[in-house]
Each structure stands twice: as structure tokens, then as C-alpha cells.
Design an enzyme around this catalytic site. Structure first.
Site, PDB file in Angstrom:
ATOM      1  N   LYS A   9       0.831  -1.200   0.000  1.00 36.03           N
ATOM      2  CA  LYS A   9       0.000   0.000   0.000  1.00 36.03           C
ATOM      3  C   LYS A   9       0.872   1.260   0.000  1.00 36.03           C
ATOM      4  O   LYS A   9       2.092   1.180   0.197  1.00 36.03           O
ATOM      5  CB  LYS A   9      -0.917  -0.032   1.219  1.00 36.03           C
ATOM      6  CG  LYS A   9      -1.904  -1.199   1.192  1.00 36.03           C
ATOM      7  CD  LYS A   9      -2.739  -1.233   2.463  1.00 36.03           C
ATOM      8  CE  LYS A   9      -3.721  -2.375   2.462  1.00 36.03           C
ATOM      9  NZ  LYS A   9      -4.505  -2.424   3.719  1.00 36.03           N
ATOM     10  N   PHE A  57     -15.751   2.349   6.925  1.00 37.32           N
ATOM     11  CA  PHE A  57     -14.391   2.806   6.612  1.00 37.32           C
ATOM     12  C   PHE A  57     -14.080   2.781   5.115  1.00 37.32           C
ATOM     13  O   PHE A  57     -12.972   3.130   4.702  1.00 37.32           O
ATOM     14  CB  PHE A  57     -13.352   1.963   7.359  1.00 37.32           C
ATOM     15  CG  PHE A  57     -13.429   0.481   7.059  1.00 37.32           C
ATOM     16  CD1 PHE A  57     -12.837  -0.057   5.924  1.00 37.32           C
ATOM     17  CD2 PHE A  57     -14.098  -0.374   7.925  1.00 37.32           C
ATOM     18  CE1 PHE A  57     -12.909  -1.414   5.644  1.00 37.32           C
ATOM     19  CE2 PHE A  57     -14.172  -1.741   7.659  1.00 37.32           C
ATOM     20  CZ  PHE A  57     -13.576  -2.250   6.519  1.00 37.32           C
ATOM     21  N   ARG A  85      -0.518 -14.815   4.191  1.00 38.58           N
ATOM     22  CA  ARG A  85      -1.221 -14.106   5.267  1.00 38.58           C
ATOM     23  C   ARG A  85      -0.431 -14.191   6.577  1.00 38.58           C
ATOM     24  O   ARG A  85      -0.415 -13.246   7.355  1.00 38.58           O
ATOM     25  CB  ARG A  85      -2.623 -14.676   5.464  1.00 38.58           C
ATOM     26  CG  ARG A  85      -3.538 -14.558   4.263  1.00 38.58           C
ATOM     27  CD  ARG A  85      -4.070 -13.188   4.021  1.00 38.58           C
ATOM     28  NE  ARG A  85      -4.958 -12.771   5.085  1.00 38.58           N
ATOM     29  CZ  ARG A  85      -5.589 -11.620   5.109  1.00 38.58           C
ATOM     30  NH1 ARG A  85      -5.429 -10.763   4.128  1.00 38.58           N
ATOM     31  NH2 ARG A  85      -6.375 -11.299   6.108  1.00 38.58           N
ATOM     32  N   ARG A 102       3.443  -6.639   9.201  1.00 37.82           N
ATOM     33  CA  ARG A 102       2.713  -5.627   9.972  1.00 37.82           C
ATOM     34  C   ARG A 102       3.232  -5.515  11.397  1.00 37.82           C
ATOM     35  O   ARG A 102       3.247  -4.424  11.966  1.00 37.82           O
ATOM     36  CB  ARG A 102       1.224  -5.937   9.949  1.00 37.82           C
ATOM     37  CG  ARG A 102       0.598  -5.692   8.582  1.00 37.82           C
ATOM     38  CD  ARG A 102      -0.864  -6.039   8.580  1.00 37.82           C
ATOM     39  NE  ARG A 102      -1.487  -5.747   7.289  1.00 37.82           N
ATOM     40  CZ  ARG A 102      -2.499  -6.431   6.796  1.00 37.82           C
ATOM     41  NH1 ARG A 102      -3.023  -7.452   7.471  1.00 37.82           N
ATOM     42  NH2 ARG A 102      -3.026  -6.099   5.621  1.00 37.82           N
ATOM     43  N   ASN A 112      -1.720  -0.016   7.316  1.00 34.04           N
ATOM     44  CA  ASN A 112      -1.114  -1.296   7.686  1.00 34.04           C
ATOM     45  C   ASN A 112      -0.214  -1.911   6.610  1.00 34.04           C
ATOM     46  O   ASN A 112       0.002  -3.115   6.579  1.00 34.04           O
ATOM     47  CB  ASN A 112      -2.178  -2.281   8.163  1.00 34.04           C
ATOM     48  CG  ASN A 112      -3.189  -2.639   7.102  1.00 34.04           C
ATOM     49  OD1 ASN A 112      -3.066  -2.255   5.941  1.00 34.04           O
ATOM     50  ND2 ASN A 112      -4.200  -3.395   7.501  1.00 34.04           N
ATOM     51  N   HIS A 115      -1.584  -5.517   1.622  1.00 36.98           N
ATOM     52  CA  HIS A 115      -2.832  -6.264   1.436  1.00 36.98           C
ATOM     53  C   HIS A 115      -2.467  -7.631   0.881  1.00 36.98           C
ATOM     54  O   HIS A 115      -1.580  -7.745   0.034  1.00 36.98           O
ATOM     55  CB  HIS A 115      -3.746  -5.539   0.441  1.00 36.98           C
ATOM     56  CG  HIS A 115      -4.863  -6.383  -0.082  1.00 36.98           C
ATOM     57  ND1 HIS A 115      -6.084  -6.459   0.545  1.00 36.98           N
ATOM     58  CD2 HIS A 115      -4.941  -7.208  -1.158  1.00 36.98           C
ATOM     59  CE1 HIS A 115      -6.865  -7.292  -0.128  1.00 36.98           C
ATOM     60  NE2 HIS A 115      -6.194  -7.757  -1.163  1.00 36.98           N
TER      61      HIS A 115
END
Length: 148
Positions: A9, A57, A85, A102, A112, A115
Site C-alpha cells: 500500500k 471505513f 497471510r 505488519r 497497515n 494487502h
């Protein structure tokens, strides 16, 4: 072989974490099949996050994703969705273990860093959205040393 979609991100790109993140997936033995650095427009971001459109959000998330460049990637390997993940860590960085992306590099759930697809089917759908031209079809010479 299973594939997953991973996106660094804008905060991850701005923080200079692209190489570190790619390195973590490579060191695990996964193969990079597709890579793009781009800035997405609002319509594309809304399409990517369509499943979250009813969440309070949603608009903030879309604004965040269009705020700067992202790195979109396709990774391939055995159990890459689940293991990817685990490499990433929990959505909320406060709940992410040290050693995860993270856990090591994010503080706030709204920023964070990364993705990752949550299932094989959703990965397939998102890969088609981000890489309509397809991805590279190659095999690493290390495969015999990594996979049985």
C-alpha cells in the site's frame, strides 16, 4: 501451483519497504509471477474493495489507496495464500506478531502497509482485475530444492 495477490500500500511504498517485503516472500521460496508499480484511480480502487463497500471505513480506505503509488504483485507457491497471510500478520498491526510485516512495520490499522488475498478464489478474481494481460509463466531452478 497456488497463486496469491499481494499489494504494498502507499504507506509501505513511501516507507521504502518494497525490497524488504519482496525479500520476505522470496526467502520463503515463493516465485514472483507479476509486478506493477502504479497509482490507481478511485473507480479502480472501489472495484478492488467492492466487497467492503458497505463498511463505514470504505471511503477512507479508497482515499488511502489512491493517495500514492502501490506495488501490485502475484506470488506463486505451495499454500501461498495461507502462508502469505502469516508473513503479512493480522490486519490490526497491534495484534500482529513480531517478525510479520505488519508486526515489524505498521502501527495503525488504517495504515497497515500491505494487502494480501484471504482465499484462493478471491486471489484468482483480484489477479484477473489487476493483471488482465496475465502474469509471467516461469519456474525457478530452486523448485527441486524447495518442493518435494
Amino acid at each position: 501451483m497456488e497463486q496469491t495477490f499481494i499489494m504494498i500500500k502507499p504507506d509501505g511504498v513511501q516507507s521504502g519497504l518494497v525490497g524488504e517485503i519482496i525479500g520476505r516472500f522470496e526467502k520463503k521460496g515463493f516465485s514472483l509471477k507479476g509486478l506493477k508499480l502504479l497509482t490507481v484511480d478511485r473507480a479502480f480502487a472501489e472495484k478492488h474493495y467492492a466487497d467492503l463497500s458497505s463498511k463505514p471505513f470504505f471511503n477512507g480506505l479508497v482515499e488511502y489507496i489512491v493517495s500514492g503509488p502501490v506495488v501490485a504483485m502475484v506470488w506463486e507457491g505451495k499454500n501461498v495464500v495461507t502462508t502469505g497471510r502469516e508473513i503479512i500478520g493480522a490486519t490490526n498491526p497491534a495484534e500482529s506478531a513480531p517478525g510479520t510485516i505488519r508486526g515489524d512495520f505498521a502501527i495503525d490499522i488504517g495504515r497497515n502497509v500491505i494487502h494480501g488475498s484471504d482465499a484462493v478464489e478471491s486471489a484468482r478474481k483480484v489477479i484477473g482485475l489487476w493483471f488482465p494481460e496475465g502474469v509471467a509463466n516461469w519456474s525457478s531452478s530452486l523448485h527441486p530444492w524447495i518442493y518435494e
